[in-house]
Design a protein around this motif. Sequence first.
Motif, short mmCIF file in Angstrom:
data_model
loop_
_atom_site.label_atom_id
_atom_site.label_comp_id
_atom_site.label_asym_id
_atom_site.label_seq_id
_atom_site.Cartn_x
_atom_site.Cartn_y
_atom_site.Cartn_z
N ALA A 419 0.83 -1.21 0.00
CA ALA A 419 0.00 0.00 0.00
C ALA A 419 0.87 1.26 0.00
CB ALA A 419 -0.93 -0.01 1.21
N ALA A 420 1.94 1.24 0.80
CA ALA A 420 2.82 2.40 0.86
C ALA A 420 3.56 2.62 -0.46
CB ALA A 420 3.82 2.22 2.00
N LYS A 421 4.00 1.53 -1.08
CA LYS A 421 4.74 1.64 -2.34
C LYS A 421 3.87 2.14 -3.49
CE LYS A 421 8.89 -0.39 -1.41
NZ LYS A 421 10.22 0.12 -1.79
N LEU A 422 2.59 1.77 -3.48
CA LEU A 422 1.71 2.06 -4.62
C LEU A 422 0.68 3.13 -4.31
CD1 LEU A 422 1.19 -1.58 -5.96
CD2 LEU A 422 2.76 0.18 -6.79
N GLY A 423 0.92 3.93 -3.29
CA GLY A 423 0.07 5.09 -3.02
C GLY A 423 -1.32 4.75 -2.54
N ALA A 424 -1.48 3.64 -1.83
CA ALA A 424 -2.81 3.23 -1.36
C ALA A 424 -2.98 3.44 0.14
CB ALA A 424 -3.05 1.76 -1.71
N SER A 425 -2.03 4.11 0.77
CA SER A 425 -2.11 4.33 2.22
C SER A 425 -2.88 5.62 2.51
CB SER A 425 -0.71 4.42 2.83
OG SER A 425 0.03 3.25 2.60
N GLY A 426 -3.43 5.67 3.72
CA GLY A 426 -4.04 6.91 4.20
C GLY A 426 -5.33 7.29 3.54
N THR A 427 -6.11 6.35 3.05
CA THR A 427 -7.41 6.64 2.46
C THR A 427 -8.40 5.54 2.82
OG1 THR A 427 -8.62 6.98 0.37
CG2 THR A 427 -6.71 5.51 0.31
N GLU A 428 -9.65 5.95 3.02
CA GLU A 428 -10.70 4.97 3.30
C GLU A 428 -11.31 4.40 2.03
OE1 GLU A 428 -13.56 6.77 5.83
OE2 GLU A 428 -12.17 7.05 7.51
N ASP A 429 -11.02 5.02 0.91
CA ASP A 429 -11.52 4.53 -0.37
C ASP A 429 -10.84 3.20 -0.68
OD1 ASP A 429 -12.37 4.08 -2.95
OD2 ASP A 429 -11.47 5.88 -3.82
N PRO A 430 -11.60 2.15 -0.95
CA PRO A 430 -10.97 0.85 -1.24
C PRO A 430 -10.33 0.77 -2.62
CG PRO A 430 -13.35 0.68 -1.47
CD PRO A 430 -13.08 2.06 -0.93
N GLY A 431 -10.63 1.74 -3.49
CA GLY A 431 -10.10 1.69 -4.85
C GLY A 431 -8.59 1.61 -4.94
N PRO A 432 -7.84 2.50 -4.28
CA PRO A 432 -6.38 2.42 -4.36
C PRO A 432 -5.80 1.10 -3.87
CG PRO A 432 -7.06 4.57 -3.54
CD PRO A 432 -8.29 3.73 -3.58
N MET A 433 -6.35 0.55 -2.77
CA MET A 433 -5.83 -0.72 -2.25
C MET A 433 -6.16 -1.86 -3.20
SD MET A 433 -4.00 -1.89 0.19
CE MET A 433 -3.24 -3.34 -0.51
N ALA A 434 -7.36 -1.83 -3.78
CA ALA A 434 -7.74 -2.88 -4.72
C ALA A 434 -6.83 -2.84 -5.95
CB ALA A 434 -9.20 -2.72 -5.13
N SER A 435 -6.52 -1.63 -6.42
CA SER A 435 -5.65 -1.47 -7.58
C SER A 435 -4.25 -1.99 -7.27
CB SER A 435 -5.59 0.00 -8.00
OG SER A 435 -4.79 0.16 -9.15
N ALA A 436 -3.72 -1.64 -6.09
CA ALA A 436 -2.39 -2.09 -5.69
C ALA A 436 -2.34 -3.60 -5.54
CB ALA A 436 -1.98 -1.41 -4.39
N ALA A 437 -3.39 -4.17 -4.94
CA ALA A 437 -3.43 -5.61 -4.74
C ALA A 437 -3.52 -6.36 -6.07
CB ALA A 437 -4.62 -5.97 -3.85
N GLU A 438 -4.33 -5.86 -6.99
CA GLU A 438 -4.46 -6.51 -8.30
C GLU A 438 -3.13 -6.51 -9.04
OE1 GLU A 438 -7.46 -5.38 -11.04
OE2 GLU A 438 -9.13 -5.87 -9.70
N LEU A 439 -2.41 -5.38 -8.98
CA LEU A 439 -1.12 -5.32 -9.66
C LEU A 439 -0.16 -6.34 -9.05
CD1 LEU A 439 0.72 -3.90 -11.74
CD2 LEU A 439 1.46 -2.38 -9.89
#
Length: 464
Positions: A419-439
């Motif tokens: 999450a930290a590497k792919l800019g998915a930290s510090g947000t409640e929106d699940p979109g960034p984490m889902a994108s990072a996890a898929e990659l």
Amino acid sequence: MPVTPDLPRTVAALRASGHVQRPVKHEIRDNLLAALREGRDPWPGIVGFDDTVVPQLERALIAGHDLVLLGERGQGKTRLLRSLAGLLDEWTPVIEGSEIGEHPYEPIVPSSIRRAAELGDDLPVAWVHRDHRYTEKLATPDTSVADLIGDVDPVKVAEGRSLGDPETIHFGLVPRSHRGIVAINELPDLAERIQVALLNVMEERDIQVRGYTLRLPLDVLLVASANPEDYTNRGRIITPLKDRFGAEIRTHYPLELAPEVELVAQEADLVAEVPRHLLEVVARFTRHLRDSSSVDQGSGVSARFTVAAAETVAAAALRRAALTGEETPYARPVDLESVPAVLRGKIEFASGEESREDEVLEHLLRRATADTARFALRGVDLDELADAVSTSPVRTGERIPAKDVVAALPPVDALTEIAAKLGASGTEDPGPMASAAELTLEYLFLTRKLAKDESDDGDTVSYG
């Protein structure tokens, strides 16, 4: 555009203001040097040329040379030419009503010379903004000498003037660009007999129209763009005209990944948020295409392809959000799958690759995805995640909402680093984490640490 109200309105007032007339090339040179001394960027929006094209262009302009930009399609030649207008003075005086925008100190056509003699110090002055001193013409096979230089105006003849009267001439694009910049895009597309008409303009600065020879001291900067002659089949720049250009400058695609990504972020009209790691995938995909022997490199892979690919990814994310009911569309790697199918027609493949187009595109896209993930996730131990997914498969796909992807992820420490590497930290929106996890899951599949299957409904299940 509003004109500053205190600008002089007669030639006498103009002289009293201390205004000094400068040729257009001197004006550009002075303004360019002033920008360089003050640390201002003379080329806003120009990406990837700082150490290559821009220094050459600046030297050509400082030397006062007409110039031609040579480069493959989509290398920013037109944008670079249009940026030249920013080097002109913001406002410049002209004789009010002049057909070709003559300077009040120097009328050059018979009608303006006559008016200046009759009115003297009361000769009216108008002001033209620099945006109106840049003229652009796309060279097409049907472009005529009349379009560029001029022709006899039958209306003026009908009004009673004789055919021998120079005032019967209707001026073309080049004379009307007097004291400005005239740009001709795709110059080789101009018929060779029409290119001949530019020879005198560039060297002797006079024009010839149907037997008239007008010694007009035209003050123009002539610039052009062209594809390199060694692979264009549409035409060529004739040798005498090529010789008259003072500078021939080669453009190129971005040499590094970062400028390519910056260019996409600047130019793309994205209807959904696309994270940087997906922009990097798109940029790497384009760069792999440019290096591929399966692609016709003579045709080139335009930067417009990269921009269109990013816009396609964003559109796929917006469509997916509509299908899944997500409030905030956020691009995920699943949205990359639409790029080869939508943009295949923008690529010219090499001879013999007619049946392998889809295979080539899909292979290079997977390679771009793996390269991006490898670079972004370097230093992260992914074995723990791979082991966890082996016992608890994760389902992804365009019909799986981001919250469901995140909920299915196993609780492993590596996800915090991802999450930290792919800019998915510090947000409640699940979109960034889902994108990072898929990659990450796709990378584990491409490196054969995970397997995956596609279900009948198009979803993908990652497992060990």
